[in-house]
Design an enzyme around this catalytic site. Structure first.
Site, short mmCIF file in Angstrom:
data_model
loop_
_atom_site.label_atom_id
_atom_site.label_comp_id
_atom_site.label_asym_id
_atom_site.label_seq_id
_atom_site.Cartn_x
_atom_site.Cartn_y
_atom_site.Cartn_z
N ASP A 1 -13.23 11.45 -48.72
CA ASP A 1 -12.09 12.27 -48.35
C ASP A 1 -11.72 11.77 -46.95
O ASP A 1 -12.56 11.22 -46.26
CB ASP A 1 -12.57 13.73 -48.31
N ASP B 1 -15.72 16.95 -46.61
CA ASP B 1 -16.15 17.88 -45.56
C ASP B 1 -16.29 19.30 -46.09
O ASP B 1 -16.55 20.22 -45.34
CB ASP B 1 -15.20 17.83 -44.36
N ASP C 1 -12.36 20.61 -50.92
CA ASP C 1 -12.72 19.57 -51.89
C ASP C 1 -13.95 19.94 -52.72
O ASP C 1 -14.55 19.09 -53.36
CB ASP C 1 -12.87 18.20 -51.24
P1 ADP Z 1 -7.36 15.61 -46.89
O1 ADP Z 1 -7.32 14.99 -48.22
O2 ADP Z 1 -6.95 14.64 -45.84
O3 ADP Z 1 -8.66 16.27 -46.56
P2 ADP Z 1 -6.14 18.14 -47.65
O4 ADP Z 1 -6.23 17.95 -49.12
O5 ADP Z 1 -7.05 19.12 -47.03
O6 ADP Z 1 -6.24 16.74 -46.87
O7 ADP Z 1 -4.66 18.54 -47.29
C1 ADP Z 1 -3.60 17.71 -47.68
C2 ADP Z 1 -2.37 17.94 -46.88
O8 ADP Z 1 -1.92 19.27 -47.07
C3 ADP Z 1 -2.58 17.79 -45.40
O9 ADP Z 1 -2.40 16.47 -44.97
C4 ADP Z 1 -1.48 18.71 -44.86
O10 ADP Z 1 -0.25 18.03 -44.81
C5 ADP Z 1 -1.39 19.81 -45.88
N1 ADP Z 1 -2.17 20.99 -45.51
C6 ADP Z 1 -3.28 21.45 -46.13
N2 ADP Z 1 -3.73 22.56 -45.56
C7 ADP Z 1 -2.91 22.81 -44.51
C8 ADP Z 1 -2.86 23.83 -43.50
N3 ADP Z 1 -3.76 24.81 -43.43
N4 ADP Z 1 -1.85 23.75 -42.60
C9 ADP Z 1 -0.96 22.76 -42.65
N5 ADP Z 1 -0.96 21.79 -43.56
C10 ADP Z 1 -1.91 21.80 -44.49
MG MG Z 2 -10.21 17.66 -46.70
#
Ligand code: ADP
Ligand code: MG
Length: 612
Positions: free
Chosen positions: A316, A505, A509
């Protein structure tokens, strides 16, 4: 040594002395038999007794029964010394096994010596010493320098530094002051602090970690299951072989009965698969213990086996390959003031655990009055919405905001949080994240360990994802994925190249952690979700722990394999040579007890393995 072990040792010594005396002085005939029976009774009476009562409880062919038959048989054919020796060595082996297992168990307990035994709780201005279980959420506890922090909570008074090495294996102390989170099991180093307790003991980090290490059996290795199944058929086969050997040649080929009975008894003496049944689980136990000491918690030997064979590692991005601590680089408001935009975003994000949310909140320096915020809703992998002073605020990525408000085209780089109020677009905040130190090195190490493919999955935008992927030399990068897309991606990749390890993390996920062959959660200190969902938990957020976990797993598997080959090899050899009458009882004793002791000693090396 425990009292029982000491008693057994004394029994063995007495029996050895009596046996030596018998060997020197015993005359032929009845008197000789009596002299040998003396040490036999001292060292073996309980075995024979257990063997007999075992039969009534339906336990045939257990090791005690086999030993009783082999030794009584040896007496019957006049091999007194061998009869006593088999029983003696059997007891020596038992004693050794109980000491070795006890020692490993204690070693692991010492490694994981993190259980706090008391908490000094403040009640009506007075300090009481109670057990951690008795402290309730919201109460304040005092922790002095040198004491182990008994419960998870937040520093209410004082500054200090904490040593997290017992949990993470890293000895760098971390500074803490008012408002910081502290974690149970870590040690307070320098100042007196008052901590407001945030979870009960049973829910605390230390309790979860201890439970996890002690029950590291949720999934057994195939090797371990194989040994269990093997042991179940091995013994009956050898016993059948022994019977045939003793009966068929004398009856069919009218050979000497005594000689062939002796060969049959040699079989019985090697019929116990103890060396394997004990040393294989002990090896895994040691390997798991070793890993825990370094802050790597492995939930079962099955995961060690998969880790050792890993061909594909999927990461991730946010919080795993990157720090997940974003700094706000730009604020672009539309029709409102900059700090108003940041304020609304921070309010909406205030209760989310997502690294982006934490960073937005951290960038806002005003107070957040949580009573103004209601109906907070997290949209996993997209953003959040909440009612702030009665107005609906949205913060999240483009896909998410587009659904509620008209958005202008923008050309921002980096991670972007768009903000909207009801259906009015308010602007966006760009965030910059940095790649973790040693991340590149860890990816290279994985490749050196034979991992064929590395993949990055992220919900973030394509350009940010590419940049991180190129910098770290990750083979494949997939961006703009929702949590369910990540699960689908992993499901597609597993048949292509497995075992597949997913490292995340633990923030949104968990489904992928569960679906992959081995789900690794990192930076898990204080994150319950991750500890629950993962198969392997890295207590801190150092990516270098992953190659280390693979390394420990490989070495443990190597030791397991050595023991299997060695034990089966020697036993097989003695069975063959014994059948031809080339070796006798003494070789059988070595194949039984000697092999077991050597295998146990070898197994204990897993606990001691040093990092390169
Ligand atoms: P990653 O795969 O990098 O861990 P996530 O799946 O957690 O990312 O989130 C994907 C996208 O969704 C982030 O890049 C962001 O744009 C948006 N996002 C998710 N949660 C939030 C939040 N709490 N506030 C703002 N944006 C969010
Ligand atoms: Mg993440």
């Amino acid at each position: 040594m425990t009292g029982k072990q000491r008693k057994n040792l004394i029994r063995i010594i007495v029996a050895v002395v009596l046996t030596v005396l018998a060997a020197i002085f015993a005359p032929d005939g009845w008197l000789g038999l009596l002299l040998y029976l003396l040490p036999y009774v001292v060292v073996g009476a309980d075995i024979v007794f257990d063997a007999v009562t075992g039969i009534f409880r339906g336990r045939f062919l257990d090791e005690k029964f086999l030993m009783a038959v082999a030794t009584i048989g040896a007496f019957a054919i006049g091999e007194y010394l061998e009869a006593v020796a088999v029983m003696l060595f059997f007891q020596v082996g038992e004693l050794f096994e109980s000491i070795a297992v006890g020692k490993s168990r204690r070693n692991i307990m010492a490694l994981m010596n993190i259980r706090p035994d008391k908490a000094s709780v403040l009640r009506q201005g007075e300090e009481f010493e109670v057990s951690p279980e008795e402290v309730k959420v919201g109460e304040k506890i005092v922790v002095r320098p040198g004491e182990r922090i008994p419960l998870d909570g937040m520093v209410a008074e004082g500054t200090s530094s904490v040593d997290t090495s017992a949990l993470t294996g890293e000895s760098l102390p971390a500074d803490i002051s008012v408002g910081d989170k502290v974690i149970s099991g870590t040690v307070n180093l320098s100042g007196v602090i008052t901590v407001e307790v945030q979870s009960e003991y049973s829910e605390s980090t230390v309790a979860r970690v201890l439970e996890l290490v002690q029950n590291a059996s949720s999934k057994k290795a195939r090797t371990e299951n194989f040994i269990t199944r093997f042991a179940r058929v091995y013994t009956p086969c050898v016993v059948a072989g022994a019977t045939l050997l003793a009966v068929v040649p004398p009856l069919v080929f009218s050979q000497d009965f005594g000689e062939w009975l002796h060969r049959g008894l040699v079989f019985l003496a090697v019929s116990c698969p103890c060396a394997l049944v004990i040393s294989v689980p002990l090896s895994f136990f040691g390997g798991i213990g070793r890993a825990s000491k370094e802050g790597i918690l492995i939930k079962g030997s099955g995961f060690m086996e998969s880790l050792a064979r890993t061909k594909q590692v999927v990461f991730d991005k946010t919080g795993t390959l990157t720090e997940g601590r974003f700094s706000v680089s730009q604020i672009h408001p539309v029709g409102i003031a900059e700090d108003e935009l940041l304020r609304l975003a921070a309010f909406a994000e205030s209760s989310s655990l997502h690294p982006i949310a934490r960073s937005v909140v951290a960038a806002y320096d005003g107070e957040i009055d949580t009573t103004l915020i209601t109906q907070m809703q997290e949209h996993s992998g997209r953003g959040v919405e909440a009612l702030v002073k009665g107005q609906r605020i949205y913060a999240g990525n483009r896909d998410f905001i587009e659904k509620v408000a008209e958005m202008p085209r923008i050309s921002a780089t980096g991670t972007v949080v768009h903000v909207a109020k009801e259906n009015e677009y308010l602007g966006y905040i760009t965030l910059a994240d940095s790649i973790k130190p040693h991340a590149k090195e860890a990816v290279a190490q994985l490749r050196a360990l034979g991992v064929r493919k590395t993949v990055m999955l992220t919900g973030d935008r394509e350009d940010t994802a590419r940049r991180v992927g190129e910098e770290l030399q990750i083979d494949e990068v997939y961006a703009q994925l929702l949590p369910e897309d990540k699960v689908a991606a992993v499901e597609r990749m597993i048949p292509e190249c497995s075992p597949l390890v997913f490292v995340g993390d633990g923030i949104n996920d968990a489904p992928v952690l569960t679906r992959s062959d081995v789900g690794v959660a990192m930076g898990a200190l204080g994150s319950d979700v991750a500890i629950e969902a993962a198969d392997v938990v890295l207590m801190d957020d150092k990516l270098s722990k992953l190659p280390r976990a693979i390394d420990i797993s490989r070495r443990t598997m190597a030791i397991v394999r050595q023991n299997i080959v060695f034990a089966l090899g020697i036993k097989g050899l003695v069975l063959i040579l014994g059948a031809f009458g080339i070796v006798g009882m003494w070789a059988a004793i070595f194949a039984d007890v000697g092999v077991m002791i050597l295998a146990i000693l070898n197994a204990m090396r897993t606990l001691a393995q040093k990092s390169k």
